[in-house]
Design a protein around this motif. Structure first.
Motif, mmCIF file in Angstrom:
data_model
loop_
_atom_site.group_PDB
_atom_site.id
_atom_site.type_symbol
_atom_site.label_atom_id
_atom_site.label_comp_id
_atom_site.label_asym_id
_atom_site.label_seq_id
_atom_site.Cartn_x
_atom_site.Cartn_y
_atom_site.Cartn_z
ATOM 1 N N ARG A 16 0.760 -1.350 -0.018
ATOM 2 C CA ARG A 16 0.091 0.128 0.001
ATOM 3 C C ARG A 16 0.695 1.171 -0.111
ATOM 4 O O ARG A 16 0.248 2.143 0.300
ATOM 5 C CB ARG A 16 -1.007 -0.064 1.252
ATOM 6 C CG ARG A 16 -2.099 -1.152 1.079
ATOM 7 C CD ARG A 16 -2.942 -0.989 2.131
ATOM 8 N NE ARG A 16 -4.030 -1.962 2.114
ATOM 9 C CZ ARG A 16 -5.010 -2.201 2.731
ATOM 10 N NH1 ARG A 16 -5.293 -1.375 3.860
ATOM 11 N NH2 ARG A 16 -5.879 -3.078 2.880
ATOM 12 N N ARG A 20 -0.741 4.925 -0.427
ATOM 13 C CA ARG A 20 -0.632 6.354 0.631
ATOM 14 C C ARG A 20 0.024 7.489 0.010
ATOM 15 O O ARG A 20 -0.469 8.439 0.131
ATOM 16 C CB ARG A 20 0.437 5.544 1.734
ATOM 17 C CG ARG A 20 -0.264 4.638 2.717
ATOM 18 C CD ARG A 20 0.590 4.297 3.931
ATOM 19 N NE ARG A 20 1.898 3.689 3.501
ATOM 20 C CZ ARG A 20 2.077 2.532 3.570
ATOM 21 N NH1 ARG A 20 1.100 1.723 3.873
ATOM 22 N NH2 ARG A 20 3.186 1.713 3.135
ATOM 23 N N ASN A 23 -2.707 9.105 -1.878
ATOM 24 C CA ASN A 23 -3.709 9.829 -1.254
ATOM 25 C C ASN A 23 -3.308 11.115 -0.839
ATOM 26 O O ASN A 23 -4.063 12.314 -0.860
ATOM 27 C CB ASN A 23 -4.077 8.798 -0.182
ATOM 28 C CG ASN A 23 -4.861 7.747 -0.443
ATOM 29 O OD1 ASN A 23 -5.476 7.609 -1.512
ATOM 30 N ND2 ASN A 23 -4.908 6.850 0.460
ATOM 31 N N THR A 272 6.176 10.772 -0.341
ATOM 32 C CA THR A 272 5.213 10.772 0.492
ATOM 33 C C THR A 272 5.395 11.653 1.628
ATOM 34 O O THR A 272 4.694 12.085 2.193
ATOM 35 C CB THR A 272 5.058 9.181 1.098
ATOM 36 O OG1 THR A 272 4.657 8.302 -0.314
ATOM 37 C CG2 THR A 272 3.793 8.881 2.043
ATOM 38 N N THR A 276 3.125 14.677 2.620
ATOM 39 C CA THR A 276 2.433 14.720 3.876
ATOM 40 C C THR A 276 2.558 16.153 4.419
ATOM 41 O O THR A 276 1.273 16.797 5.173
ATOM 42 C CB THR A 276 2.793 13.637 4.802
ATOM 43 O OG1 THR A 276 2.671 12.151 3.980
ATOM 44 C CG2 THR A 276 2.277 13.596 5.943
#
Length: 296
Positions: A16, A20, A23, A272, A276
């Motif tokens: 995943r 992630r 997203n 990521t 984030t």
């Protein structure tokens, strides 16, 4: 003799990890759909209705298409809502004008949500390079929204290049996702109902106000899903429904793995991490309505 050792950058992605990464990238991309800056730029072209703005900014890359193309590509919007605004929006402003206005609005949005220091930071430039590298492995076949956006030039400013790359990655995954939903036998509204039932989808209030569906149509979709054993009497996912949504996401992951495998495990991890931070800042700055996600 060649070594059998795999470099960290080319190591298999953790489970995943690609999802992630997507997203957090998608969240920053999607902020422009709720942006007053984008709405202001479109109003300057004469497009003021909220639904018309949404259709214009996302469909403009396709050209001056008709409502059928938009309904097909967007998948979960009621056709009658689409037809109320498309192709009328192209008589108000050309797709090229809309795309230019969208980019101006995105520029203002990112500066407002993230601040000038983040927009001009080395980290933003790094994130843009990583995200653009991932897009090198995207494919156009059977992906109309991705393919249309892939034909657009990459903006020069790093924060806009980053947003552009996030857009490409979002549409690439989204086009694959609609294919999976179709294969799973979920029409556009049923897809929304089952996603909302997971607790991670759009609040029905927002489905009704942005997608064109009404409460009766939502209830009818729930009845169809109950007949298939996907929802229970309370509108919650059954075991079969949970498995269906799990399989849909897993197959979407499979169809979307190429960009992240191309970037490599280390690159995905770093992208990521950077994404984030940027998305967290945008969320803290109120990028989305507080009640957007949930069962209502």
């Amino acid at each position: 003799m060649t070594s059998s050792t795999t470099s960290p950058a080319m190591a298999a992605l953790p489970p995943r990890a690609a999802r992630r990464c997507h997203n957090v990238l998608n969240a920053l991309h999607s902020s422009h759909y709720f942006s007053p800056d984008v709405a202001r730029e479109l109003a300057g072209l004469g497009i003021t209705d909220r639904s018309a703005v949404n259709f214009a900014v996302r469909a403009a890359a396709l050209g001056a298409v008709g409502p059928g193309v938009v309904t097909a590509a967007f998948y979960n919007y009621k056709h009658e809502l689409v037809a109320a605004h498309v192709p009328a929006i192209w008589r108000t402003a050309t797709p090229d004008d809309v795309l230019a206005a969208r980019l101006r609005g995105v520029d203002a949005t990112l500066r407002r949500l993230l601040g000038e220091d983040a927009v001009t930071s080395p980290e933003m430039a790094e994130a843009a390079r990583l995200a653009l590298r991932a897009t090198e492995a995207c494919t156009r076949t059977a992906r109309p929204l991705y393919a249309a956006h892939a034909d657009l030039p990459v903006p020069e400013a790093p924060h806009l290049a980053y947003w552009h790359a996030a857009t490409l990655l979002r549409e690439h995954r989204g086009d694959g996702h609609t294919s999976v939903l179709l294969g799973a036998g979920l029409d556009g509204l049923e897809a929304l109902v089952t996603h909302t039932a997971t607790g991670k989808g759009t609040n029905p209030k927002w489905v009704f106000s942005t997608r064109g569906w009404d409460r009766d149509e939502w209830s009818a979709a729930e009845d169809r899903l109950r007949d298939r054993g996907i929802l229970d009497a309370e509108g919650e996912l059954t075991e079969a429904g949970v498995a269906l949504r799990r399989d849909v996401e897993a197959e979407t992951d499979r169809l979307d793995r190429a960009p992240y495998e191309h970037l490599g495990a280390r690159g995905v991890e770093r992208l990521t991490e950077l994404a984030t931070v940027f998305t967290g800042a945008a969320l803290s700055a109120g990028a989305f309505p507080a009640d957007l996600i949930g069962k209502g």
